[in-house]
Design a protein around this motif. Structure first.
Motif, PDB file in Angstrom:
ATOM      1  N   TYR A  67       0.811  -1.214   0.000  1.00 48.79           N
ATOM      2  CA  TYR A  67       0.000   0.000   0.000  1.00 48.79           C
ATOM      3  C   TYR A  67       0.846   1.265   0.000  1.00 48.79           C
ATOM      4  O   TYR A  67       0.358   2.352   0.277  1.00 48.79           O
ATOM      5  CB  TYR A  67      -0.945  -0.006   1.208  1.00 48.79           C
ATOM      6  N   PHE A  70      -0.412   4.078  -2.319  1.00 49.25           N
ATOM      7  CA  PHE A  70      -1.637   4.678  -1.774  1.00 49.25           C
ATOM      8  C   PHE A  70      -1.312   5.636  -0.637  1.00 49.25           C
ATOM      9  O   PHE A  70      -1.830   6.765  -0.602  1.00 49.25           O
ATOM     10  CB  PHE A  70      -2.592   3.584  -1.279  1.00 49.25           C
ATOM     11  N   LEU A  71      -0.452   5.205   0.278  1.00 48.76           N
ATOM     12  CA  LEU A  71      -0.106   6.052   1.426  1.00 48.76           C
ATOM     13  C   LEU A  71       0.608   7.326   0.988  1.00 48.76           C
ATOM     14  O   LEU A  71       0.279   8.424   1.440  1.00 48.76           O
ATOM     15  CB  LEU A  71       0.762   5.267   2.414  1.00 48.76           C
ATOM     16  N   GLN A  73       0.573   8.802  -2.004  1.00 50.25           N
ATOM     17  CA  GLN A  73      -0.342   9.670  -2.746  1.00 50.25           C
ATOM     18  C   GLN A  73      -1.304  10.388  -1.812  1.00 50.25           C
ATOM     19  O   GLN A  73      -1.593  11.570  -1.993  1.00 50.25           O
ATOM     20  CB  GLN A  73      -1.131   8.857  -3.774  1.00 50.25           C
ATOM     21  N   THR A  74      -1.801   9.689  -0.799  1.00 48.27           N
ATOM     22  CA  THR A  74      -2.733  10.295   0.145  1.00 48.27           C
ATOM     23  C   THR A  74      -2.064  11.406   0.926  1.00 48.27           C
ATOM     24  O   THR A  74      -2.635  12.487   1.094  1.00 48.27           O
ATOM     25  CB  THR A  74      -3.282   9.220   1.108  1.00 48.27           C
ATOM     26  N   GLU A  78      -2.905  15.421   0.648  1.00 51.49           N
ATOM     27  CA  GLU A  78      -3.411  16.090   1.852  1.00 51.49           C
ATOM     28  C   GLU A  78      -2.306  16.090   2.916  1.00 51.49           C
ATOM     29  O   GLU A  78      -2.303  15.248   3.822  1.00 51.49           O
ATOM     30  CB  GLU A  78      -4.645  15.340   2.356  1.00 51.49           C
ATOM     31  N   ILE A  81      -2.874  15.677   6.875  1.00 43.80           N
ATOM     32  CA  ILE A  81      -3.628  14.535   7.389  1.00 43.80           C
ATOM     33  C   ILE A  81      -2.937  13.979   8.639  1.00 43.80           C
ATOM     34  O   ILE A  81      -1.712  13.918   8.716  1.00 43.80           O
ATOM     35  CB  ILE A  81      -3.786  13.446   6.299  1.00 43.80           C
ATOM     36  N   LEU A  86      -5.312   8.850   8.524  1.00 46.30           N
ATOM     37  CA  LEU A  86      -4.721   8.014   7.491  1.00 46.30           C
ATOM     38  C   LEU A  86      -5.007   6.534   7.760  1.00 46.30           C
ATOM     39  O   LEU A  86      -5.304   5.771   6.835  1.00 46.30           O
ATOM     40  CB  LEU A  86      -3.210   8.263   7.406  1.00 46.30           C
ATOM     41  N   ARG A  89      -8.570   5.872   6.776  1.00 48.23           N
ATOM     42  CA  ARG A  89      -8.731   5.835   5.322  1.00 48.23           C
ATOM     43  C   ARG A  89      -8.174   4.520   4.749  1.00 48.23           C
ATOM     44  O   ARG A  89      -8.755   3.941   3.843  1.00 48.23           O
ATOM     45  CB  ARG A  89      -8.034   7.024   4.686  1.00 48.23           C
ATOM     46  N   GLU A  93     -10.613   2.021   2.696  1.00 48.13           N
ATOM     47  CA  GLU A  93     -10.418   1.756   1.270  1.00 48.13           C
ATOM     48  C   GLU A  93      -9.794   0.393   0.964  1.00 48.13           C
ATOM     49  O   GLU A  93     -10.013  -0.158  -0.105  1.00 48.13           O
ATOM     50  CB  GLU A  93      -9.574   2.873   0.645  1.00 48.13           C
TER      51      GLU A  93
END
Length: 130
Positions: A67, A70-71, A73-74, A78, A81, A86, A89, A93
């Motif tokens: 992941y 994903f981490l 990009q998140t 943002e 965050i 996190l 999320r 997801e």
């Protein structure tokens, strides 16, 4: 995690047993446990070397590795965050439960760090390469 006996001691114990003595006699002579002497002789016979095996978990694993994109990009989308947000999320997801502290350590290893913003809050930003 325990420590290993020195290679010198391991070689001397293995040579003592190879010279015709028993494992238990070698253990008494070198003041080590009998199980150490028995396992050492077995290891020397199986691998050809009395050297200790590598200790610890092999590198590169972990449940967050799949992941990573994903981490990152998140966090880049943002930056303010929080780690509990996190974690929520990630659970929402992908269905992966991760502690906020684990996420923080993972992101720090990937080059992110906390930076204080002018309003007194904290923002997670990418560290400069260099």
């Amino acid at each position: 995690m325990g420590h290993c006996y020195s290679l010198d001691l391991r070689v001397r114990v293995a040579d003592f047993v190879e010279a015709g003595h028993s494992c238990r006699a070698a253990a008494g002579h070198f003041d080590v446990s009998e199980s150490f002497a028995i396992k050492l002789v077995r290891r020397t016979r199986d691998t050809g070397s009395p050297a200790p095996a590598r200790q610890g978990r092999p590198p590169g694993g972990g449940k967050l590795v799949p992941y990573e994109s994903f981490l990152i990009q998140t966090v880049e989308a943002e930056p303010a965050i929080t780690m509990p947000e996190l974690a929520a999320r990630l659970l929402e997801e992908h269905g992966v439960v991760a502690a906020p502290a684990m996420l923080s350590r993972y992101l720090c290893r990937r080059g992110f760090s906390y930076k204080k913003s002018p309003d007194g809050g904290r923002v997670r930003t990418r560290r400069r390469a260099g």
